[in-house]
Design an enzyme around this catalytic site. Structure first.
Site, PDB file in Angstrom:
ATOM      1  N   PRO A   2      62.342 181.555  43.212  1.00  0.00           N
ATOM      2  CA  PRO A   2      61.705 182.083  42.010  1.00  0.00           C
ATOM      3  C   PRO A   2      60.685 183.181  42.317  1.00  0.00           C
ATOM      4  O   PRO A   2      59.614 182.919  42.851  1.00  0.00           O
ATOM      5  CB  PRO A   2      61.022 180.864  41.404  1.00  0.00           C
ATOM      6  CG  PRO A   2      61.694 179.688  42.012  1.00  0.00           C
ATOM      7  CD  PRO A   2      62.127 180.133  43.366  1.00  0.00           C
ATOM      8  N   GLU A   3      61.034 184.394  41.987  1.00  0.00           N
ATOM      9  CA  GLU A   3      60.079 185.497  41.960  1.00  0.00           C
ATOM     10  C   GLU A   3      59.907 185.819  40.471  1.00  0.00           C
ATOM     11  O   GLU A   3      60.351 185.048  39.620  1.00  0.00           O
ATOM     12  CB  GLU A   3      60.603 186.678  42.779  1.00  0.00           C
ATOM     13  CG  GLU A   3      60.874 186.280  44.238  1.00  0.00           C
ATOM     14  CD  GLU A   3      61.342 187.415  45.126  1.00  0.00           C
ATOM     15  OE1 GLU A   3      60.875 188.545  44.948  1.00  0.00           O
ATOM     16  OE2 GLU A   3      62.178 187.161  46.008  1.00  0.00           O
ATOM     17  N   HIS A  91      64.517 164.526  43.520  1.00  0.00           N
ATOM     18  CA  HIS A  91      63.533 165.624  43.446  1.00  0.00           C
ATOM     19  C   HIS A  91      63.171 166.055  42.023  1.00  0.00           C
ATOM     20  O   HIS A  91      62.621 167.124  41.829  1.00  0.00           O
ATOM     21  CB  HIS A  91      63.975 166.854  44.254  1.00  0.00           C
ATOM     22  CG  HIS A  91      64.285 166.541  45.683  1.00  0.00           C
ATOM     23  ND1 HIS A  91      63.396 165.886  46.503  1.00  0.00           N
ATOM     24  CD2 HIS A  91      65.377 166.788  46.446  1.00  0.00           C
ATOM     25  CE1 HIS A  91      63.945 165.745  47.703  1.00  0.00           C
ATOM     26  NE2 HIS A  91      65.142 166.274  47.695  1.00  0.00           N
ATOM     27  N   ARG A 110      61.435 171.150  47.756  1.00  0.00           N
ATOM     28  CA  ARG A 110      60.419 171.379  48.792  1.00  0.00           C
ATOM     29  C   ARG A 110      59.000 171.081  48.322  1.00  0.00           C
ATOM     30  O   ARG A 110      58.074 171.146  49.121  1.00  0.00           O
ATOM     31  CB  ARG A 110      60.523 172.810  49.311  1.00  0.00           C
ATOM     32  CG  ARG A 110      61.799 172.999  50.096  1.00  0.00           C
ATOM     33  CD  ARG A 110      61.979 174.412  50.535  1.00  0.00           C
ATOM     34  NE  ARG A 110      61.027 174.804  51.539  1.00  0.00           N
ATOM     35  CZ  ARG A 110      60.943 176.020  52.044  1.00  0.00           C
ATOM     36  NH1 ARG A 110      61.757 176.947  51.617  1.00  0.00           N
ATOM     37  NH2 ARG A 110      60.062 176.296  52.957  1.00  0.00           N
ATOM     38  N   ARG A 152      45.139 201.008  53.779  1.00  0.00           N
ATOM     39  CA  ARG A 152      45.721 199.807  54.376  1.00  0.00           C
ATOM     40  C   ARG A 152      46.737 200.120  55.451  1.00  0.00           C
ATOM     41  O   ARG A 152      47.669 200.872  55.255  1.00  0.00           O
ATOM     42  CB  ARG A 152      46.335 198.933  53.288  1.00  0.00           C
ATOM     43  CG  ARG A 152      45.229 198.372  52.418  1.00  0.00           C
ATOM     44  CD  ARG A 152      45.758 197.577  51.281  1.00  0.00           C
ATOM     45  NE  ARG A 152      44.698 197.429  50.291  1.00  0.00           N
ATOM     46  CZ  ARG A 152      43.905 196.380  50.232  1.00  0.00           C
ATOM     47  NH1 ARG A 152      44.059 195.386  51.066  1.00  0.00           N
ATOM     48  NH2 ARG A 152      42.964 196.317  49.331  1.00  0.00           N
TER      49      ARG A 152
END
Length: 271
Positions: A2-3, A91, A110, A152
């Site tokens: 999931p982004e 889960h 997870r 940066r």
DNA sequence: ACGCCCTCCTGTTGGC
DNA sequence: TGCCAACAGGAGGGCG
């Protein structure tokens, strides 16, 4: 994983099933997520109506009458809309049971996902307040990206994945955006030119929007609220395509490691 | 302020 | 076949 596009797809899938419904119960089967789900959370949300859904970065928000639920899908989480009587599987960590006979069920092998509740302005919550501007908002533009890259030394790919600088972009879309912008992932952020920064800002927005349009990317676990996978995998140019021909120039795609994560790029198209 | 490293957890894959 | 290390989509927290 999931982004932003996967979280947004989940939000859109969930929204019509939850807005206006009342929470009958929150059943927590496994409180040990990224952060332990507080024991009193069920009492706090029970009986409240869900007024709206939202998203901030990769956090899915459920606006209740007296507060806001903050859900993160972690690396392997999914939130499904199911009939309340649907048997639980391995889960499944919590159920948000609604007065329509539907449950929002969270599954996360997870357990890197999380569930928080706040009665304050959610944007001021510690997990949200330091997040960068939304990449699909006006504030995320070439000028912004130019400013944050100037001093940066970090590799541009890693900068894209730093949520205090850019939100919503994870390992997949970082590689894909850099391919579309024709920029090598190892370039130090401060070496990008004006035009490269402009291309990258546009590429980030484009790749996220395209992915949302097709329901996100499913590599392994991810499914939307309806249980369906996302189809952006078919449109990936480089991610998980090591050794395969670049879709633009046919040069074999390279895989490298950056900060313990895999990065993919075309050594010919990207400079 | 910045950059790097560690951590949380389970499941899958690949090498020997 | 079995064992084990490496790796998988995130990101907060701590350190120098």
């Amino acid at each position: 994983m999931p982004e932003l596009p996967e979280v947004e797809t989940t939000r859109r899938g969930v929204d019509p099933h939850v807005v206006g419904r009342r929470i009958l119960a929150l059943s927590v089967h496994e409180p040990r997520l990224r952060w332990r789900v507080p024991d009193n959370l069920p009492d706090l949300v029970q009986g409240q109506r869900i007024l709206h859904t939202g998203r901030r970065g990769k956090y899915l928000l459920l606006g209740l009458e007296s507060g806001t639920l903050l859900l993160h899908l972690g690396m392997s989480g999914s939130l499904r809309v199911l009939a309340a009587e649907t048997p639980r599987v391995l889960h499944d960590h919590f159920d948000l049971l609604l007065d329509s006979g539907v449950t929002l069920r969270f599954n996360d092998p997870r357990r890197f996902g999380s569930l928080h509740y706040t009665t304050e302005n959610p944007q001021e919550h510690p997990l949200l307040k330091r997040l960068a501007p939304e990449p699909l908002d006006e504030a995320f533009n070439a000028e912004y990206l130019w400013r944050i890259t100037r001093k940066r030394k970090v590799a541009i790919k890693q900068l894209l994945m730093n949520s205090t600088l850019v939100v919503g972009v994870g390992n997949i879309y970082a590689s894909e955006a850099l391919f579309r912008a024709r920029i090598r992932p190892r370039r130090q952020a401060r070496t990008l030119t004006r035009s490269e920064v402009a291309r990258l800002a546009r590429a980030v927005r484009t790749v996220l929007k395209l992915a949302i349009r097709v329901g996100g990317t499913t590599l392994r676990d991810y499914v939307g609220a309806d249980g369906n996978p996302g189809y952006f995998k078919q449109k990936l140019y480089v991610y998980e395509r090591a050794g395969e021909p670049c879709r633009v120039c046919a040069t074999p795609v390279k895989q490298i490691a950056q900060g313990q994560r895999s990065t993919y790029y075309c050594p010919r198209c990207q400079k």
